[in-house]
Structures are given as structure tokens and as C-alpha cells.
Design a protein around this motif. Structure first.
Motif, mmCIF file in Angstrom:
data_model
loop_
_atom_site.group_PDB
_atom_site.id
_atom_site.type_symbol
_atom_site.label_atom_id
_atom_site.label_comp_id
_atom_site.label_asym_id
_atom_site.label_seq_id
_atom_site.Cartn_x
_atom_site.Cartn_y
_atom_site.Cartn_z
ATOM 1 N N PHE A 94 0.833 -1.209 0.000
ATOM 2 C CA PHE A 94 0.000 0.000 0.000
ATOM 3 C C PHE A 94 0.865 1.256 0.000
ATOM 4 C CE2 PHE A 94 -4.490 -1.099 1.830
ATOM 5 C CZ PHE A 94 -4.821 -1.633 0.600
ATOM 6 N N LEU A 95 1.911 1.239 0.824
ATOM 7 C CA LEU A 95 2.800 2.401 0.923
ATOM 8 C C LEU A 95 3.475 2.693 -0.414
ATOM 9 C CD1 LEU A 95 4.535 1.877 4.401
ATOM 10 C CD2 LEU A 95 2.874 3.637 3.778
ATOM 11 N N ILE A 126 -6.083 -0.563 -4.120
ATOM 12 C CA ILE A 126 -6.765 -1.606 -3.342
ATOM 13 C C ILE A 126 -6.330 -2.996 -3.800
ATOM 14 C CG2 ILE A 126 -9.005 -2.672 -2.841
ATOM 15 C CD1 ILE A 126 -10.223 0.164 -2.980
ATOM 16 N N PHE A 127 -6.297 -3.200 -5.130
ATOM 17 C CA PHE A 127 -5.950 -4.527 -5.657
ATOM 18 C C PHE A 127 -4.454 -4.800 -5.653
ATOM 19 C CE2 PHE A 127 -10.280 -4.669 -7.480
ATOM 20 C CZ PHE A 127 -10.634 -5.948 -7.067
ATOM 21 N N SER A 128 -3.653 -3.807 -5.288
ATOM 22 C CA SER A 128 -2.211 -4.062 -5.158
ATOM 23 C C SER A 128 -1.937 -5.065 -4.036
ATOM 24 C CB SER A 128 -1.453 -2.751 -4.897
ATOM 25 O OG SER A 128 -1.757 -2.228 -3.611
ATOM 26 N N THR A 129 -2.945 -5.297 -3.174
ATOM 27 C CA THR A 129 -2.790 -6.294 -2.111
ATOM 28 C C THR A 129 -2.555 -7.695 -2.674
ATOM 29 O OG1 THR A 129 -5.203 -6.487 -2.025
ATOM 30 C CG2 THR A 129 -4.175 -5.041 -0.414
ATOM 31 N N GLY A 130 -2.868 -7.896 -3.950
ATOM 32 C CA GLY A 130 -2.580 -9.174 -4.587
ATOM 33 C C GLY A 130 -1.084 -9.476 -4.619
ATOM 34 N N GLY A 147 4.712 -2.383 -4.935
ATOM 35 C CA GLY A 147 3.537 -1.512 -4.897
ATOM 36 C C GLY A 147 3.723 -0.304 -5.795
ATOM 37 N N PHE A 148 4.932 0.245 -5.787
ATOM 38 C CA PHE A 148 5.275 1.390 -6.642
ATOM 39 C C PHE A 148 5.188 1.003 -8.121
ATOM 40 C CE2 PHE A 148 7.896 4.441 -8.813
ATOM 41 C CZ PHE A 148 7.756 5.615 -8.099
ATOM 42 N N ILE A 153 2.799 0.515 -13.799
ATOM 43 C CA ILE A 153 2.551 -0.406 -14.915
ATOM 44 C C ILE A 153 1.079 -0.505 -15.302
ATOM 45 C CG2 ILE A 153 2.554 -2.896 -15.461
ATOM 46 C CD1 ILE A 153 5.336 -3.074 -14.461
ATOM 47 N N ILE A 154 0.169 -0.321 -14.335
ATOM 48 C CA ILE A 154 -1.269 -0.476 -14.598
ATOM 49 C C ILE A 154 -1.744 0.231 -15.869
ATOM 50 C CG2 ILE A 154 -3.471 0.467 -13.749
ATOM 51 C CD1 ILE A 154 -3.113 -2.270 -12.817
#
Length: 201
Positions: A94-95, A126-130, A147-148, A153-154
Motif C-alpha cells: 500500500f505504501l 486496493i488490488f495491489s494487495t494481490g 507496490g510502486f 505499470i497499470i
């Protein structure tokens, strides 16, 4: 009310639930991490509650509206509270994702009261928790890094799959996990060949 019911029921049915929850936090989250099998339903309820409270507080802190897509995204990731997700392995992710978002806003000159909280970015964070198992296995630095990378890339992944972005976050997570794992295995793990493996590894 639901959260309160989960806490009460978990403590009534298992008096050692918090001890088991602390053990759960030491797992890396790498598949297959069946927390119900390893720690019991009551521990998973506590994990669910902690994750739920933390994420809802974040949404309130940044004044993010709990509309359909945000609520659906939160419910989707909370479902993984019994399958590898816990507060210790996704906070660094998240960070990293939030850091990338704020740098993006800074470059745009949009930091301030009227900062544009793009819905797509909120869902991506939110979905970065994957990517939490990467942090659980390789550590906080890699958690922040991946996370960064996720937020960077998204937007590019949509072009790779022709604009059909229903599963864009999942596709991006798979690509990023493969990339960072190669880096971690060749740079980090070589120095820690005898590191203790997590319970679910």
C-alpha cells in the motif's frame, strides 16, 4: 455490527485466538496459505476484521466515497483474509502504491485540496494487495518496490490486452510478481540461503 459479531464469536469459541493471530502474521502469505486449515476459522475472522477496519479507516482518512466499485473491490480483497492476506504483508505494498500515486500527482502539479483521486488509481491501490506475498516472502523493501511498480505499470497493461481491462489489475500483478521475484531471487536470496521458511512455504 458485523465486525463486532465476528470479534465476539471468535473470542468466545477460541480463547487462544489472538495468540494464533500473531502466529498468522508471521506467515508470508505465499500460496497455498490456507489460514482456516492452519489457524482455524476464529483466527481468520479476526484477520478479516483487522483487514476490514484498516482499509475502511484508510478510505475515510482520504475521504474516498464507498461507491459500488470501491466497495466491491474491498470485499473482493477481504475474501483473501483466509488465503494469504494479512495486515503485515500488504501495508508496505500500500505504501509503495500510494507513494507512486503522490509522485504522479506531484509531477502533474495536482497535490493539494483539489487533488484528483482517480477511481482507477484507487481500485489499483486496493488490488495491489494481490502482491502481498512478495512482501511477505522478500521483505518490506520489496513490498514497497512492487507496490510502486504496480501503479506505474497499470496504465500500460491496458495497451497490452487491447483495452479489455476487467482483469487488468490481476494481469499486472502477475507480471510484476514474476519480475520482482527474478530480481529478489538473484540479488536478495543468494545472501540468505539458510533463511527460515514460513509455515506455508
Amino acid at each position: 455490527v458485523f465486525i463486532l459479531c465476528c470479534i465476539i464469536q471468535a473470542n468466545v469459541l477460541d480463547h487462544k485466538v489472538w495468540k494464533k493471530y500473531l502466529e498468522l502474521l508471521r506467515s508470508n502469505g505465499r500460496l497455498v496459505s490456507d489460514y482456516i486449515r492452519d489457524y482455524g476459522r476464529e483466527t481468520v475472522w479476526i484477520n478479516y476484521v483487522i483487514n476490514c477496519i484498516f482499509i475502511l479507516l484508510l478510505l475515510m482518512l482520504f475521504n474516498i466515497p464507498l461507491n459500488g466499485i470501491v466497495f466491491g473491490s474491498v470485499v473482493a480483497i477481504l475474501g483473501c483474509s483466509g488465503f494469504g492476506l494479512h495486515i503485515k504483508n500488504y501495508i508496505p505494498v500500500f505504501l509503495g502504491a500510494s507513494l507512486a500515486f503522490f509522485i504522479k500527482m506531484l509531477v502533474r502539479g495536482s497535490i493539494g485540496i483539489d487533488m484528483d483521486l482517480d477511481l482507477a488509481i484507487i481500485v489499483a491501490i486496493i488490488f495491489s494487495t494481490g502482491l502481498a506475498p512478495i512482501c511477505g516472502k522478500y521483505g518490506i523493501v520489496y513490498g514497497i518496490l512492487i507496490g510502486f511498480i504496480h501503479i506505474a505499470i497499470i496504465p500500460l497493461m491496458i495497451n497490452l490486452q487491447g483495452g479489455f481491462d476487467l482483469y487488468n489489475n490481476g494481469l499486472a500483478c502477475g507480471f510484476e510478481a514474476a519480475l520482482v521475484q527474478v530480481i529478489a531471487e538473484n540479488i536478495f536470496i543468494k545472501e540468505r540461503r539458510h533463511a527460515k521458511k514460513s509455515k506455508d512455504w
